[in-house]
Design a protein around this motif. Structure first.
Motif, PDB file in Angstrom:
ATOM      1  N   PHE A   1       1.236  -3.556  -2.405  1.00 59.75           N
ATOM      2  CA  PHE A   1       1.911  -2.263  -2.528  1.00 59.75           C
ATOM      3  C   PHE A   1       2.066  -1.585  -1.173  1.00 59.75           C
ATOM      4  CE2 PHE A   1       2.019   2.340  -3.253  1.00 59.75           C
ATOM      5  CZ  PHE A   1       2.996   2.438  -4.238  1.00 59.75           C
ATOM      6  N   ARG A   2       1.251  -1.971  -0.215  1.00 59.61           N
ATOM      7  CA  ARG A   2       1.253  -1.279   1.070  1.00 59.61           C
ATOM      8  C   ARG A   2       2.554  -1.464   1.832  1.00 59.61           C
ATOM      9  NH1 ARG A   2      -4.912  -3.070   2.872  1.00 59.61           N
ATOM     10  NH2 ARG A   2      -5.899  -2.373   0.918  1.00 59.61           N
ATOM     11  N   GLU A   3       3.210  -2.605   1.666  1.00 55.83           N
ATOM     12  CA  GLU A   3       4.481  -2.819   2.351  1.00 55.83           C
ATOM     13  C   GLU A   3       5.544  -1.860   1.839  1.00 55.83           C
ATOM     14  OE1 GLU A   3       4.958  -4.537   5.085  1.00 55.83           O
ATOM     15  OE2 GLU A   3       2.792  -4.835   4.937  1.00 55.83           O
ATOM     16  N   PHE A   4       5.520  -1.603   0.521  1.00 55.50           N
ATOM     17  CA  PHE A   4       6.443  -0.606  -0.028  1.00 55.50           C
ATOM     18  C   PHE A   4       6.118   0.778   0.528  1.00 55.50           C
ATOM     19  CE2 PHE A   4       6.888   2.812  -3.135  1.00 55.50           C
ATOM     20  CZ  PHE A   4       8.269   2.834  -3.304  1.00 55.50           C
ATOM     21  N   ALA A   5       4.821   1.118   0.571  1.00 55.47           N
ATOM     22  CA  ALA A   5       4.415   2.429   1.082  1.00 55.47           C
ATOM     23  C   ALA A   5       4.801   2.592   2.545  1.00 55.47           C
ATOM     24  CB  ALA A   5       2.908   2.609   0.908  1.00 55.47           C
ATOM     25  N   ARG A   6       4.752   1.526   3.303  1.00 51.43           N
ATOM     26  CA  ARG A   6       5.138   1.602   4.718  1.00 51.43           C
ATOM     27  C   ARG A   6       6.639   1.895   4.861  1.00 51.43           C
ATOM     28  NH1 ARG A   6       2.309  -0.779   8.925  1.00 51.43           N
ATOM     29  NH2 ARG A   6       1.244  -2.205   7.501  1.00 51.43           N
TER      30      ARG A   6
ATOM     31  N   LEU B   1      -8.034   0.703  12.415  1.00 53.21           N
ATOM     32  CA  LEU B   1      -6.703   1.300  12.575  1.00 53.21           C
ATOM     33  C   LEU B   1      -5.621   0.606  11.763  1.00 53.21           C
ATOM     34  CD1 LEU B   1      -6.435   2.177  16.382  1.00 53.21           C
ATOM     35  CD2 LEU B   1      -7.552   3.414  14.544  1.00 53.21           C
ATOM     36  N   ASN B   2      -5.968  -0.407  10.957  1.00 56.35           N
ATOM     37  CA  ASN B   2      -4.957  -1.059  10.137  1.00 56.35           C
ATOM     38  C   ASN B   2      -4.512  -0.145   9.003  1.00 56.35           C
ATOM     39  OD1 ASN B   2      -4.145  -3.637  11.125  1.00 56.35           O
ATOM     40  ND2 ASN B   2      -6.204  -4.406  10.717  1.00 56.35           N
ATOM     41  N   TYR B   3      -3.378  -0.470   8.415  1.00 59.85           N
ATOM     42  CA  TYR B   3      -2.766   0.378   7.388  1.00 59.85           C
ATOM     43  C   TYR B   3      -3.460   0.172   6.043  1.00 59.85           C
ATOM     44  CZ  TYR B   3       1.019   2.665   4.793  1.00 59.85           C
ATOM     45  OH  TYR B   3       1.747   3.515   3.997  1.00 59.85           O
ATOM     46  N   HIS B   4      -4.042   1.234   5.517  1.00 56.49           N
ATOM     47  CA  HIS B   4      -4.806   1.152   4.270  1.00 56.49           C
ATOM     48  C   HIS B   4      -4.736   2.506   3.553  1.00 56.49           C
ATOM     49  CE1 HIS B   4      -7.775   0.382   1.306  1.00 56.49           C
ATOM     50  NE2 HIS B   4      -8.788   0.982   1.918  1.00 56.49           N
ATOM     51  N   PRO B   5      -3.591   2.822   2.926  1.00 54.74           N
ATOM     52  CA  PRO B   5      -3.455   4.135   2.282  1.00 54.74           C
ATOM     53  C   PRO B   5      -4.350   4.260   1.052  1.00 54.74           C
ATOM     54  CG  PRO B   5      -1.544   2.762   1.793  1.00 54.74           C
ATOM     55  CD  PRO B   5      -2.364   2.009   2.808  1.00 54.74           C
ATOM     56  N   HIS B   6      -5.059   5.377   0.946  1.00 55.88           N
ATOM     57  CA  HIS B   6      -5.919   5.642  -0.208  1.00 55.88           C
ATOM     58  C   HIS B   6      -6.192   7.139  -0.294  1.00 55.88           C
ATOM     59  CE1 HIS B   6      -8.522   4.972   3.283  1.00 55.88           C
ATOM     60  NE2 HIS B   6      -9.443   5.725   2.698  1.00 55.88           N
ATOM     61  N   LEU B   7      -6.706   7.579  -1.428  1.00 53.52           N
ATOM     62  CA  LEU B   7      -6.978   8.987  -1.675  1.00 53.52           C
ATOM     63  C   LEU B   7      -8.446   9.193  -1.986  1.00 53.52           C
ATOM     64  CD1 LEU B   7      -3.987   9.756  -4.083  1.00 53.52           C
ATOM     65  CD2 LEU B   7      -4.105  10.332  -1.666  1.00 53.52           C
ATOM     66  N   HIS B   8      -9.017  10.262  -1.448  1.00 52.15           N
ATOM     67  CA  HIS B   8     -10.378  10.686  -1.785  1.00 52.15           C
ATOM     68  C   HIS B   8     -10.307  12.034  -2.511  1.00 52.15           C
ATOM     69  CE1 HIS B   8     -12.430   7.579   0.461  1.00 52.15           C
ATOM     70  NE2 HIS B   8     -11.838   7.912   1.581  1.00 52.15           N
ATOM     71  N   TYR B   9     -11.020  12.138  -3.627  1.00 51.74           N
ATOM     72  CA  TYR B   9     -11.115  13.405  -4.353  1.00 51.74           C
ATOM     73  C   TYR B   9     -12.579  13.817  -4.467  1.00 51.74           C
ATOM     74  CZ  TYR B   9      -6.275  13.004  -6.017  1.00 51.74           C
ATOM     75  OH  TYR B   9      -4.904  12.920  -6.091  1.00 51.74           O
ATOM     76  N   VAL B  10     -12.839  15.104  -4.216  1.00 50.83           N
ATOM     77  CA  VAL B  10     -14.158  15.692  -4.460  1.00 50.83           C
ATOM     78  C   VAL B  10     -14.042  16.491  -5.752  1.00 50.83           C
ATOM     79  CG1 VAL B  10     -15.950  17.227  -3.577  1.00 50.83           C
ATOM     80  CG2 VAL B  10     -14.642  15.791  -1.989  1.00 50.83           C
TER      81      VAL B  10
ATOM     82  N   TYR C   1       3.372   8.220  -1.078  1.00 50.57           N
ATOM     83  CA  TYR C   1       2.213   9.118  -1.034  1.00 50.57           C
ATOM     84  C   TYR C   1       2.308  10.185  -2.134  1.00 50.57           C
ATOM     85  CZ  TYR C   1       1.699   7.032   3.625  1.00 50.57           C
ATOM     86  OH  TYR C   1       1.567   6.150   4.676  1.00 50.57           O
ATOM     87  N   ALA C   2       3.522  10.712  -2.361  1.00 50.34           N
ATOM     88  CA  ALA C   2       3.695  11.702  -3.423  1.00 50.34           C
ATOM     89  C   ALA C   2       3.375  11.093  -4.785  1.00 50.34           C
ATOM     90  CB  ALA C   2       5.120  12.256  -3.403  1.00 50.34           C
ATOM     91  N   ALA C   3       3.811   9.853  -5.005  1.00 49.18           N
ATOM     92  CA  ALA C   3       3.535   9.182  -6.276  1.00 49.18           C
ATOM     93  C   ALA C   3       2.043   8.900  -6.437  1.00 49.18           C
ATOM     94  CB  ALA C   3       4.334   7.883  -6.362  1.00 49.18           C
TER      95      ALA C   3
ATOM     96  N   HIS D   1       0.351   5.550  11.282  1.00 45.33           N
ATOM     97  CA  HIS D   1      -0.313   6.543  10.437  1.00 45.33           C
ATOM     98  C   HIS D   1       0.315   7.937  10.561  1.00 45.33           C
ATOM     99  CE1 HIS D   1      -3.207   3.437   9.710  1.00 45.33           C
ATOM    100  NE2 HIS D   1      -3.471   3.337  10.998  1.00 45.33           N
ATOM    101  N   VAL D   2       1.411   8.033  11.290  1.00 45.88           N
ATOM    102  CA  VAL D   2       2.128   9.305  11.366  1.00 45.88           C
ATOM    103  C   VAL D   2       2.714   9.610   9.992  1.00 45.88           C
ATOM    104  CG1 VAL D   2       4.153  10.471  12.322  1.00 45.88           C
ATOM    105  CG2 VAL D   2       2.622   9.169  13.816  1.00 45.88           C
ATOM    106  N   LEU D   3       2.453  10.807   9.491  1.00 47.31           N
ATOM    107  CA  LEU D   3       2.902  11.190   8.156  1.00 47.31           C
ATOM    108  C   LEU D   3       4.323  11.752   8.200  1.00 47.31           C
ATOM    109  CD1 LEU D   3      -0.314  13.001   6.890  1.00 47.31           C
ATOM    110  CD2 LEU D   3       0.403  10.658   6.410  1.00 47.31           C
ATOM    111  N   PRO D   4       5.053  11.632   7.095  1.00 46.09           N
ATOM    112  CA  PRO D   4       6.374  12.268   7.038  1.00 46.09           C
ATOM    113  C   PRO D   4       6.259  13.764   7.281  1.00 46.09           C
ATOM    114  CG  PRO D   4       6.058  10.774   5.176  1.00 46.09           C
ATOM    115  CD  PRO D   4       4.736  10.887   5.862  1.00 46.09           C
ATOM    116  N   ARG D   5       7.227  14.325   7.933  1.00 45.31           N
ATOM    117  CA  ARG D   5       7.184  15.734   8.295  1.00 45.31           C
ATOM    118  C   ARG D   5       7.097  16.608   7.037  1.00 45.31           C
ATOM    119  NH1 ARG D   5      11.044  18.303  12.979  1.00 45.31           N
ATOM    120  NH2 ARG D   5       9.763  20.129  13.425  1.00 45.31           N
TER     121      ARG D   5
END
Length: 369
Positions: free
Chosen positions: A102-107, A153-162, A114-116, A286-290
């Motif tokens: 899935f990471r290639e699509f996210a890239r 520094l490799n690409y590994h998108p993930h979410l943390h929730y507290v 990220y919104a999804a 790792h630069v995020l969309p504006r």
């Protein structure tokens, strides 16, 4: 001490020369901002020490959210604010990841991906918590942050929730979970995967994702983290910076960059040496969309919630029999430290004036004979 900005100033121009035609516009903008940060290229700021009167002149900061130098102080302020908002109950740290495929699509589609991810993970949490066979609460409250990098520094998108260990039922009363169990991870991961697929289908992007993604097992991890303070302190350094901090840079020469890192599950520092071009590429990926919001609050912890955090604290304390403790507990938030201190006496600096950079020199044009 070497900084990320030092490395990018040394190797960024060559990287731009080689890759400017294929780089996203946002990456080029961020790279130019960081290279110009505090060099005087953006103007200079004149200060005077409030204690000893010593004059100081500094290059203007770029203020970009991807610049480690500009964001170094903000993590501590954010941490103090979140610690002051913790409810008097136990907490959990939940991590939502995506498969490698899935990471290639996210890239390729970072804003949509990220919104999804945020939408699917938060909806999955709220849906499973509302199940009468699970937590059976009407309203859940939690906050989370997007990370896109691994330790190397490799690409590994993930979410943390507290997440507080409980929620509000239909009557608005606090319903507590066991201290060691929040929600089962397997059903949560299935819900997350299904909701993410539906979100991409609604955007018309499902065909761009490898079909194998939806048959893989998606990993959702849930850990009990006590009163939540440790989880907030863990997240704080990552909320206001990207990829790595200045203190992890070890060396930089004409060909390579060396930095420190720790493998997952290990406390031992190791070093990695990368070709300079590869280091810049890994940082910029790792630069995020504006305008993308990388920290989000939900439910009764959302800024739009009608109930104040203080009333929530009293509600939880009453449900858990902690009113006496809460009445005698005073949360102390440390005052923010000044961005700059006097090099002579350590006193706070007072801004005197800003001197803008000189206008660019016009390009000479040849005159006809």
């Amino acid at each position: 001490m070497l900084t990320v900005a030092d490395v990018l100033r040394r190797h960024g121009p060559a990287y731009l020369d080689r890759h400017a035609t294929t780089m996203p516009v946002e990456q080029k903008r961020v790279l130019r901002c960081i290279m110009a940060c505090r060099t005087g290229e953006l103007g200079t700021v004149h200060y005077a020490c409030r204690q000893c009167g010593q004059a100081h002149v500094m290059g203007r900061s770029c203020g970009n959210r991807h610049c480690p130098s500009c964001q170094s102080e903000k993590g501590g302020v954010w941490c103090e604010r979140q610690l002051a908002r913790l409810l008097p109950c136990h907490y959990f740290l939940l991590t939502f990841t995506v498969p490698q495929a899935f990471r290639e699509f996210a890239r390729r589609h970072p804003r949509e991906a990220y919104a999804a991810m945020f939408r699917a993970s938060s909806d999955a949490l709220k849906s499973l918590a509302a199940d009468p066979k699970r937590l059976d609460v009407k309203t859940l409250g939690f906050f989370g942050a997007l990370h896109t990098w691994g330790r190397d520094l490799n690409y590994h998108p993930h979410l943390h929730y507290v997440v507080p260990g409980g929620g509000l039922d239909a009557e608005g009363q606090w319903r507590q979970t066991p201290t060691s169990f929040f929600l089962p991870c397997q059903p949560l991961s299935l819900l997350y995967r299904g909701k993410l697929r539906a979100a991409l289908a609604a955007e018309g992007l499902l065909d761009e994702v490898d079909d194998s993604v939806w048959s893989e097992s998606w990993v959702v991890d849930c850990q009990a983290v006590g009163d939540g303070a440790a989880a907030v302190k863990y997240l704080a350094p990552y909320v206001f910076r990207v990829a790595l901090s200045d203190k992890r840079i070890v060396a930089c020469d004409e060909q390579s960059v060396t930095f420190r890192y720790r493998r997952s599950g290990s406390q031992r520092w190791r070093t990695m040496r990368l070709d300079a071009d590869e280091f810049v590429r890994r940082f910029l990926q790792h630069v995020l969309p504006r305008g993308l919001q990388k920290v989000r609050h939900y439910g009764f912890l959302s800024p739009r919630a009608g109930q104040s955090i203080e009333s929530l604290k009293w509600l939880v304390a009453a449900a858990l029999g902690l009113l006496f403790w809460l009445a005698w507990t005073e949360t102390i938030v440390a005052p923010p430290t000044p961005d700059f201190a006097c090099s002579e006496c350590g006193g706070p600096l007072m801004r005197i004036r800003f001197e803008p950079p000189p206008p660019p020199r016009p390009i000479p044009t040849s005159q006809p004979p």
